[in-house]
Scaffold this active site. Structure first.
Site, PDB file in Angstrom:
ATOM      1  N   THR A   1     -42.641  21.185  47.016  1.00 43.89           N
ATOM      2  CA  THR A   1     -43.954  21.808  47.196  1.00 43.89           C
ATOM      3  C   THR A   1     -43.760  23.244  46.724  1.00 43.89           C
ATOM      4  OG1 THR A   1     -43.521  22.535  49.440  1.00 43.89           O
ATOM      5  CG2 THR A   1     -44.543  20.372  49.221  1.00 43.89           C
ATOM      6  N   HIS A   2     -44.759  23.804  46.083  1.00 40.35           N
ATOM      7  CA  HIS A   2     -44.634  25.135  45.464  1.00 40.35           C
ATOM      8  C   HIS A   2     -43.494  25.165  44.448  1.00 40.35           C
ATOM      9  CE1 HIS A   2     -47.098  26.538  48.958  1.00 40.35           C
ATOM     10  NE2 HIS A   2     -46.326  25.675  49.605  1.00 40.35           N
TER      11      HIS A   2
ATOM     12  N   ASN B   1     -83.421   5.548  16.180  1.00 36.12           N
ATOM     13  CA  ASN B   1     -83.095   6.137  17.483  1.00 36.12           C
ATOM     14  C   ASN B   1     -82.542   5.100  18.461  1.00 36.12           C
ATOM     15  OD1 ASN B   1     -84.078   8.403  16.302  1.00 36.12           O
ATOM     16  ND2 ASN B   1     -85.973   8.505  17.488  1.00 36.12           N
TER      17      ASN B   1
ATOM     18  N   LYS C   1     -71.065  12.037  18.218  1.00 43.88           N
ATOM     19  CA  LYS C   1     -69.965  11.137  17.877  1.00 43.88           C
ATOM     20  C   LYS C   1     -68.624  11.823  17.616  1.00 43.88           C
ATOM     21  CE  LYS C   1     -73.618   8.484  16.281  1.00 43.88           C
ATOM     22  NZ  LYS C   1     -74.396   9.748  16.238  1.00 43.88           N
TER      23      LYS C   1
ATOM     24  N   TYR D   1     -85.408  11.759  21.702  1.00 41.27           N
ATOM     25  CA  TYR D   1     -84.339  12.012  20.737  1.00 41.27           C
ATOM     26  C   TYR D   1     -84.493  13.379  20.074  1.00 41.27           C
ATOM     27  CZ  TYR D   1     -81.338  11.517  16.616  1.00 41.27           C
ATOM     28  OH  TYR D   1     -80.379  11.711  15.654  1.00 41.27           O
TER      29      TYR D   1
ATOM     30  N   LYS E   1     -30.309  22.103  20.007  1.00 42.61           N
ATOM     31  CA  LYS E   1     -31.566  21.832  20.683  1.00 42.61           C
ATOM     32  C   LYS E   1     -32.002  20.370  20.609  1.00 42.61           C
ATOM     33  CE  LYS E   1     -34.110  24.331  22.505  1.00 42.61           C
ATOM     34  NZ  LYS E   1     -34.986  25.421  22.020  1.00 42.61           N
TER      35      LYS E   1
ATOM     36  N   SER F   1     -34.124  21.651  16.408  1.00 40.30           N
ATOM     37  CA  SER F   1     -34.572  22.966  15.966  1.00 40.30           C
ATOM     38  C   SER F   1     -33.958  23.251  14.606  1.00 40.30           C
ATOM     39  CB  SER F   1     -34.116  24.021  16.983  1.00 40.30           C
ATOM     40  OG  SER F   1     -34.027  25.284  16.363  1.00 40.30           O
TER      41      SER F   1
ATOM     42  N   GLU G   1     -44.725  17.861  25.144  1.00 42.74           N
ATOM     43  CA  GLU G   1     -45.472  19.125  25.018  1.00 42.74           C
ATOM     44  C   GLU G   1     -46.824  18.895  24.342  1.00 42.74           C
ATOM     45  OE1 GLU G   1     -42.565  22.621  24.060  1.00 42.74           O
ATOM     46  OE2 GLU G   1     -41.693  20.789  23.286  1.00 42.74           O
TER      47      GLU G   1
HETATM   48  N1  ARG Z   1     -77.767   9.572  12.284  1.00 41.34           N
HETATM   49  C1  ARG Z   1     -78.640   9.689  13.402  1.00 41.34           C
HETATM   50  C2  ARG Z   1     -77.839   9.936  14.671  1.00 41.34           C
HETATM   51  O1  ARG Z   1     -76.696   9.678  14.711  1.00 41.34           O
HETATM   52  C3  ARG Z   1     -79.446   8.431  13.569  1.00 41.34           C
HETATM   53  C4  ARG Z   1     -80.738   8.647  14.250  1.00 41.34           C
HETATM   54  C5  ARG Z   1     -81.654   9.421  13.391  1.00 41.34           C
HETATM   55  N2  ARG Z   1     -82.961   9.449  13.925  1.00 41.34           N
HETATM   56  C6  ARG Z   1     -83.883  10.278  13.437  1.00 41.34           C
HETATM   57  N3  ARG Z   1     -85.041  10.232  13.985  1.00 41.34           N
HETATM   58  N4  ARG Z   1     -83.634  11.128  12.455  1.00 41.34           N
HETATM   59  O2  ARG Z   1     -78.363  10.420  15.633  1.00 41.34           O
END
Ligand code: ARG
Length: 460
Positions: free
Chosen positions: A158-159, A113, A328, A320, A286, A280, A293
């Site tokens: 503006t606008h 953790n 992630k 946690y 084009k 295109s 975009e």
């Molecule tokens: N892979 C876990 C994460 O990204 C790591 C931490 C896991 N901790 C646990 N108590 N299972 O959060």
């Protein structure tokens, strides 16, 4: 039935179901943290040695093993075995293969953790620095084009209606202001997140006599985090990054939108070079601004990434929860997207051709100097502004009826509208005179633009 996990399976009779392994594994994503994970482990075991918690021979063996792992991953990438769940257990399992039971001492006074919180902070801190470098390059490009066009006249809107003439340099400097704020947001986030969670352990701290100040310093953090519960459950640093990224993406999207509009034929303000256009498959004529975009579209993903993580976090009790493993993907994806968008926008800004004639013609249309006429009446004839506004409105109406610009009205026609309008007014009716007069601080006059560019270069 698969056997239980060697790193946490002590109390388990049987291993997880296949789908349990699949939903639980994060190695496919968090392998991207391998360098941060090794750095954290090096700092941690070095500190355990210095504190006399692990003896020197084992510390040396662990450090050597971590070096071997670093060389292996650099060479071949990180192996993905979902039975090992994540980057932390992948590293530790490999370490045990390499050095035997001493590997088991690395995890003393540590939990995954605090480990993942540390790894991820290190990564996001690096991401802030990478984006800053990209934004600096974008600012350099914007400043160069602004300098080139400090006196180029374009319509200010503006606008999306022609309002008053401005200089293209001034317009580009508006984006310099936005991107400068973006840089400060990333810098601010990087400063705030620069505290080390390592040593918070699972949630409550540890009974071992660890030195959190030492590990924090070794990893380049300003200090350890103050509260162990917060240390392992806080993802504000990732949200700070994502909110800065969302805002930067929003600004890039506005610039992209202008490029798209300006490149369309009715405007014709800019021409994109071949390198930044696509054709295109059916319409041979084009030239499409696809990169702009897509920058505009991808800002949606950046805004979404912030939402995604905020929604993951908002209901979590301390400390946690495994939900936090899903922190992630949005951050990695946002970082890759923003990096690409910043580079693409820098390339477009550097290579756009600005069609000054089209811009000037558009600036002169739409009675864009009407405010200048009204201001002249106030300044030269002492007319109250509201009355000057009304007189000018009548002049615009007369010009419109004749199908001419304001300076297409004759001296007699102007005098007939109001006797106080003398031929001297012609000095302010041109678009050049209009922009040159706007010298108030922050105004569009070419001299101001040049001063603003110099000031921005100073900050860069
Ligand atoms: N892979 C876990 C994460 O990204 C790591 C931490 C896991 N901790 C646990 N108590 N299972 O959060």
């Amino acid at each position: 039935m698969a056997s239980s996990n060697p790193l946490w399976g002590g109390r388990f009779g049987a291993g997880p179901a296949a789908v349990m392994r699949e939903i639980n594994a994060s190695i496919g994503t968090d392998k991207r943290l391998w360098q941060q994970d090794l750095a954290g482990s090096r700092a941690h075991v070095t500190m355990l040695g210095a504190q006399g918690i692990v003896e020197a021979g084992d510390v040396a063996a662990i450090l050597a093993g971590l070096d071997t792992i670093a060389a292996e991953y650099a060479q071949d990438g990180v192996p993905e075995d979902i039975a090992l769940e994540d980057i932390h257990m992948t590293v530790e399992t490999r370490l045990a293969e390499l050095i035997g039971p001493a590997a088991g001492r690395l995890h003393t006074a540590r939990s995954r953790n605090d480990q993942v919180a540390t790894d991820f902070r290190l990564w996001v801190r690096g991401a802030c620095a990478e984006i800053d470098a990209g934004l600096k390059a974008l600012l350099t490009a914007l400043l160069a084009r602004a300098e080139e066009h400090a006196a180029t006249i374009m319509p200010g809107f503006t606008h999306l209606q022609v309002a008053q003439p401005v200089t293209l340099g001034h317009h580009l400097m508006a984006y310099v202001a936005m991107v400068t704020r973006d840089r400060s947001r990333f810098a601010d986030a990087a400063t705030r997140m620069n505290e080390c969670p390592l040593g918070a352990a699972a949630l409550a701290g540890t009974g071992f006599a660890i030195d959190r100040h030492a590990t924090a310093a070794a990893l380049g953090f300003a200090r350890p985090t103050a509260n162990s519960l917060d240390s392992v459950s806080d993802r504000d640093f990732a949200l700070d990054y994502l909110s800065a990224a969302a805002m930067a993406g929003l600004h890039l999207s506005r610039l992209a939108e202008e490029i798209i509009v300006w490149a369309s034929q009715p405007y014709g303000f800019v021409t994109l070079p071949d390198a930044w256009s696509t054709g295109s498959s059916i319409m041979p004529q084009k030239r499409n601004p696809d990169a702009a975009e897509l920058v505009r579209a991808k800002s949606g993903a950046l805004l979404g990434a912030f939402q995604q993580l905020a929604i993951i976090m908002k209901g979590l009790p301390l400390a946690y929860s495994k939900d936090m493993q899903d922190d992630k993907p949005p951050v990695f994806a946002a970082h890759d997207t923003l990096t690409l968008c910043v580079v693409a926008m820098t390339g477009m800004v550097e290579s756009l051709t600005f069609n000054a004639d089209r811009m000037r013609a558009a600036a002169a249309s739409g009675y864009s100097t009407a405010t200048d006429l009204a201001d002249w009446l106030v300044r030269e004839a002492g007319v109250p502004f509201r009355q000057a506004h009304d007189i000018t409105g009548r002049a615009v109406k007369a010009a419109e009826a004749r199908g001419v610009m304001l300076d297409g009205l004759s001296d007699a026609e102007l005098a007939a509208i109001d006797a106080r309008i003398t031929p001297a007014v012609r000095d302010v009716l041109s678009v050049e005179a209009s922009v040159a007069s706007r010298t108030s601080f922050g105004g569009t006059a070419p001299a101001n633009v040049r001063a603003a560019i110099a000031a921005a270069r100073e900050i860069l």
